[in-house]
Design a protein around this motif. Sequence first.
Motif, mmCIF file in Angstrom:
data_model
loop_
_atom_site.group_PDB
_atom_site.id
_atom_site.type_symbol
_atom_site.label_atom_id
_atom_site.label_comp_id
_atom_site.label_asym_id
_atom_site.label_seq_id
_atom_site.Cartn_x
_atom_site.Cartn_y
_atom_site.Cartn_z
ATOM 1 N N TYR A 46 39.241 49.878 71.842
ATOM 2 C CA TYR A 46 38.773 51.167 71.326
ATOM 3 C C TYR A 46 37.993 51.957 72.373
ATOM 4 N N LEU A 49 39.419 47.729 60.309
ATOM 5 C CA LEU A 49 38.805 46.462 60.716
ATOM 6 C C LEU A 49 37.696 46.074 59.735
ATOM 7 N N GLN A 61 33.671 42.088 65.243
ATOM 8 C CA GLN A 61 34.968 42.586 65.697
ATOM 9 C C GLN A 61 34.932 42.961 67.179
ATOM 10 N N ALA A 85 40.924 51.725 63.458
ATOM 11 C CA ALA A 85 39.623 51.077 63.640
ATOM 12 C C ALA A 85 38.912 50.900 62.308
ATOM 13 N N ILE A 111 31.969 49.884 64.924
ATOM 14 C CA ILE A 111 32.671 48.608 64.789
ATOM 15 C C ILE A 111 31.655 47.493 65.043
ATOM 16 N N TRP A 166 36.528 45.789 70.817
ATOM 17 C CA TRP A 166 35.759 46.840 71.498
ATOM 18 C C TRP A 166 36.442 47.381 72.748
ATOM 19 N N ALA A 199 34.008 47.767 59.756
ATOM 20 C CA ALA A 199 33.992 49.061 60.446
ATOM 21 C C ALA A 199 33.795 50.175 59.431
#
Length: 107
Positions: free
Chosen positions: A97, A66, A90, A63, A86, A94, A69
């Motif tokens: 994650y 990204l 992005q 994560a 995040i 979601w 993030a």
Amino acid sequence: MMPKVSDQAVAAYDVVAAGLESAGVVRGSMFGMPCLKVGKKVLAGMFGDAMTFKLPPEPREKALALPGAEPFDPGMGRPMKEWVVIPLAQSEAWPEYAAEALEYVSR
């Protein structure tokens, strides 16, 4: 002070929340921040135009790769160990994650 939240971020958060309802995830609040819980355990939350997720090491590192993030610091000057934030840009990631976070806190 909580960052402002756009309608677009709320809509994306609502999609994530709805997708987890069948797994027993409910909406709640933690420190004035909208969050998602299973039982008494928080797995994700909304912070401004971003979502935060409690993740184990490997998904957390993925994560953090990204764009935008970063480790989640709720404004106390130090990031929370297992949490990552995040950004809305992005938001397509979601749900992935959120599912990882649900699995992690449900152990």
